[in-house]
Scaffold this motif. Structure first.
Motif, PDB file in Angstrom:
ATOM      1  N   GLN A 185       0.837  -1.194   0.000  1.00 25.11           N
ATOM      2  CA  GLN A 185       0.000   0.000   0.000  1.00 25.11           C
ATOM      3  C   GLN A 185       0.876   1.251   0.000  1.00 25.11           C
ATOM      4  O   GLN A 185       2.038   1.221   0.410  1.00 25.11           O
ATOM      5  CB  GLN A 185      -0.924   0.020   1.224  1.00 25.11           C
ATOM      6  CG  GLN A 185      -1.960  -1.085   1.254  1.00 25.11           C
ATOM      7  CD  GLN A 185      -3.058  -0.882   0.227  1.00 25.11           C
ATOM      8  OE1 GLN A 185      -3.267   0.222  -0.270  1.00 25.11           O
ATOM      9  NE2 GLN A 185      -3.783  -1.948  -0.088  1.00 25.11           N
ATOM     10  N   ALA A 186       0.292   2.337  -0.428  1.00 21.22           N
ATOM     11  CA  ALA A 186       1.038   3.596  -0.476  1.00 21.22           C
ATOM     12  C   ALA A 186       1.215   4.185   0.920  1.00 21.22           C
ATOM     13  O   ALA A 186       0.355   4.043   1.787  1.00 21.22           O
ATOM     14  CB  ALA A 186       0.319   4.599  -1.371  1.00 21.22           C
ATOM     15  N   ARG A 187       2.338   4.832   1.091  1.00 19.40           N
ATOM     16  CA  ARG A 187       2.579   5.643   2.283  1.00 19.40           C
ATOM     17  C   ARG A 187       2.543   7.111   1.855  1.00 19.40           C
ATOM     18  O   ARG A 187       3.189   7.510   0.886  1.00 19.40           O
ATOM     19  CB  ARG A 187       3.948   5.345   2.892  1.00 19.40           C
ATOM     20  CG  ARG A 187       4.233   6.145   4.181  1.00 19.40           C
ATOM     21  CD  ARG A 187       5.732   6.288   4.432  1.00 19.40           C
ATOM     22  NE  ARG A 187       6.421   5.019   4.479  1.00 19.40           N
ATOM     23  CZ  ARG A 187       6.737   4.361   5.595  1.00 19.40           C
ATOM     24  NH1 ARG A 187       6.417   4.870   6.768  1.00 19.40           N
ATOM     25  NH2 ARG A 187       7.389   3.214   5.539  1.00 19.40           N
ATOM     26  N   TYR A 188       1.791   7.925   2.592  1.00 23.27           N
ATOM     27  CA  TYR A 188       1.782   9.370   2.416  1.00 23.27           C
ATOM     28  C   TYR A 188       2.511   9.981   3.611  1.00 23.27           C
ATOM     29  O   TYR A 188       2.046   9.851   4.753  1.00 23.27           O
ATOM     30  CB  TYR A 188       0.359   9.905   2.338  1.00 23.27           C
ATOM     31  CG  TYR A 188      -0.381   9.488   1.087  1.00 23.27           C
ATOM     32  CD1 TYR A 188      -0.478  10.346  -0.009  1.00 23.27           C
ATOM     33  CD2 TYR A 188      -0.958   8.228   0.981  1.00 23.27           C
ATOM     34  CE1 TYR A 188      -1.132   9.968  -1.167  1.00 23.27           C
ATOM     35  CE2 TYR A 188      -1.623   7.834  -0.178  1.00 23.27           C
ATOM     36  CZ  TYR A 188      -1.703   8.708  -1.244  1.00 23.27           C
ATOM     37  OH  TYR A 188      -2.356   8.322  -2.396  1.00 23.27           O
ATOM     38  N   LEU A 189       3.622  10.612   3.338  1.00 26.50           N
ATOM     39  CA  LEU A 189       4.410  11.238   4.393  1.00 26.50           C
ATOM     40  C   LEU A 189       4.192  12.743   4.342  1.00 26.50           C
ATOM     41  O   LEU A 189       4.564  13.411   3.371  1.00 26.50           O
ATOM     42  CB  LEU A 189       5.890  10.913   4.231  1.00 26.50           C
ATOM     43  CG  LEU A 189       6.802  11.455   5.341  1.00 26.50           C
ATOM     44  CD1 LEU A 189       6.484  10.781   6.675  1.00 26.50           C
ATOM     45  CD2 LEU A 189       8.273  11.255   4.981  1.00 26.50           C
ATOM     46  N   TYR A 190       3.575  13.273   5.388  1.00 23.98           N
ATOM     47  CA  TYR A 190       3.354  14.707   5.538  1.00 23.98           C
ATOM     48  C   TYR A 190       4.542  15.226   6.355  1.00 23.98           C
ATOM     49  O   TYR A 190       4.748  14.825   7.504  1.00 23.98           O
ATOM     50  CB  TYR A 190       2.028  14.972   6.245  1.00 23.98           C
ATOM     51  CG  TYR A 190       0.845  14.445   5.482  1.00 23.98           C
ATOM     52  CD1 TYR A 190       0.015  15.296   4.767  1.00 23.98           C
ATOM     53  CD2 TYR A 190       0.565  13.076   5.447  1.00 23.98           C
ATOM     54  CE1 TYR A 190      -1.067  14.815   4.046  1.00 23.98           C
ATOM     55  CE2 TYR A 190      -0.505  12.574   4.721  1.00 23.98           C
ATOM     56  CZ  TYR A 190      -1.317  13.448   4.027  1.00 23.98           C
ATOM     57  OH  TYR A 190      -2.377  12.965   3.308  1.00 23.98           O
ATOM     58  N   ALA A 246       5.664  24.882   7.316  1.00 22.74           N
ATOM     59  CA  ALA A 246       5.188  24.649   5.949  1.00 22.74           C
ATOM     60  C   ALA A 246       4.945  23.156   5.760  1.00 22.74           C
ATOM     61  O   ALA A 246       5.385  22.326   6.563  1.00 22.74           O
ATOM     62  CB  ALA A 246       6.198  25.163   4.939  1.00 22.74           C
ATOM     63  N   LEU A 247       4.267  22.800   4.695  1.00 20.62           N
ATOM     64  CA  LEU A 247       3.866  21.412   4.494  1.00 20.62           C
ATOM     65  C   LEU A 247       4.408  20.872   3.178  1.00 20.62           C
ATOM     66  O   LEU A 247       4.242  21.490   2.123  1.00 20.62           O
ATOM     67  CB  LEU A 247       2.337  21.299   4.494  1.00 20.62           C
ATOM     68  CG  LEU A 247       1.751  19.879   4.417  1.00 20.62           C
ATOM     69  CD1 LEU A 247       2.160  19.068   5.647  1.00 20.62           C
ATOM     70  CD2 LEU A 247       0.231  19.951   4.312  1.00 20.62           C
ATOM     71  N   THR A 248       5.061  19.732   3.260  1.00 19.72           N
ATOM     72  CA  THR A 248       5.488  18.956   2.104  1.00 19.72           C
ATOM     73  C   THR A 248       4.837  17.584   2.198  1.00 19.72           C
ATOM     74  O   THR A 248       4.741  17.028   3.298  1.00 19.72           O
ATOM     75  CB  THR A 248       7.026  18.828   2.077  1.00 19.72           C
ATOM     76  OG1 THR A 248       7.581  20.107   1.751  1.00 19.72           O
ATOM     77  CG2 THR A 248       7.507  17.806   1.061  1.00 19.72           C
ATOM     78  N   VAL A 249       4.373  17.053   1.084  1.00 24.53           N
ATOM     79  CA  VAL A 249       3.735  15.732   1.082  1.00 24.53           C
ATOM     80  C   VAL A 249       4.432  14.860   0.047  1.00 24.53           C
ATOM     81  O   VAL A 249       4.512  15.210  -1.134  1.00 24.53           O
ATOM     82  CB  VAL A 249       2.227  15.815   0.774  1.00 24.53           C
ATOM     83  CG1 VAL A 249       1.600  14.415   0.842  1.00 24.53           C
ATOM     84  CG2 VAL A 249       1.526  16.759   1.752  1.00 24.53           C
ATOM     85  N   LEU A 250       4.925  13.711   0.497  1.00 28.92           N
ATOM     86  CA  LEU A 250       5.571  12.733  -0.364  1.00 28.92           C
ATOM     87  C   LEU A 250       4.724  11.465  -0.390  1.00 28.92           C
ATOM     88  O   LEU A 250       4.198  11.045   0.649  1.00 28.92           O
ATOM     89  CB  LEU A 250       6.969  12.395   0.157  1.00 28.92           C
ATOM     90  CG  LEU A 250       7.913  13.584   0.392  1.00 28.92           C
ATOM     91  CD1 LEU A 250       9.238  13.097   0.972  1.00 28.92           C
ATOM     92  CD2 LEU A 250       8.143  14.358  -0.893  1.00 28.92           C
TER      93      LEU A 250
END
Length: 207
Positions: A5-10, A169-173
């Motif tokens: 499954q995908a991982r979303y890293l905030y 600030a926000l980065t999403v990978l």
């Protein structure tokens, strides 16, 4: 077991800190609360944070805006130099400036920094072996945000240098099975009011 499954890293840098970095400023506390409000509705399973006070305080203020998201302290999420390049790895025109910047940090800490950086990649990146996608927030420092973004882009190891992240600030990978990492968002300050944006950046980089 391979990730299914995908991982979303905030990914975020802590809020603005006091000059001695022992706590957040009032602006930093406001930044953290606004980031937490922005993340309402995201199905976060955990908030990871570094061991230093400015990261832990940010994580707690974010968590206060959310419903029962656990906080997890992590040495890998700390503040350290992840990789010190040799001169011949760097663009000739930038080598003196970059090496001069790095010289302010003790070289004897390089081994620990490299170990923590490798551990951060192992712990926080890549697809997950779960039944559904995983969403996690990582509250850390400028160096590690640059290191993780560099890795997501498969850039040379030295290229964490020069990647700067504003406070809160926000980065999403996204790390999905069978594909390269995606950078969905980088250094987004849309949740912050104008006077709270671009802290942590030198004035000439404010936009």
């Amino acid at each position: 077991m391979a990730g299914t499954q995908a991982r979303y890293l905030y990914l975020t840098r802590h809020g603005e800190a006091s000059p001695d970095e022992s706590e957040l400023t009032e602006a930093g506390r406001r930044q953290a609360a606004l980031l937490g409000r922005r993340l309402r509705g995201v199905p976060l399973t955990a908030i990871h944070h570094g061991p230093l006070a400015r990261a832990e305080q940010t994580a707690r203020l974010v968590a206060e805006q959310l419903d029962d998201v656990p906080l997890r302290r992590s040495e890998e999420a700390g503040d350290y130099v992840p990789y010190r390049p040799a001169r011949d790895e760097l663009p000739p025109e930038a080598a003196d400036t970059l090496l001069g910047f790095l010289n302010q940090f003790p070289a004897e800490e390089d081994r620990l920094g490299a170990e923590l950086a490798a551990a951060a990649l192992a712990r926080f990146t890549g697809p997950v072996a779960d039944d559904e996608p995983r969403h996690e927030l990582l509250v850390t420092h400028n160096f590690l945000t640059g290191w993780l973004l560099r890795a997501a882009l498969d850039a040379p190891k030295w290229r964490w240098l020069g990647i700067n992240h504003a406070n809160a600030a926000l980065t999403v990978l996204r790390y999905a099975p069978g594909r390269a990492a995606d950078v969905l968002l980088f250094n987004d300050t849309g949740h912050l009011s104008a006077e709270l944006r671009w802290t942590g950046f030198p004035p000439e980089l404010h936009v």
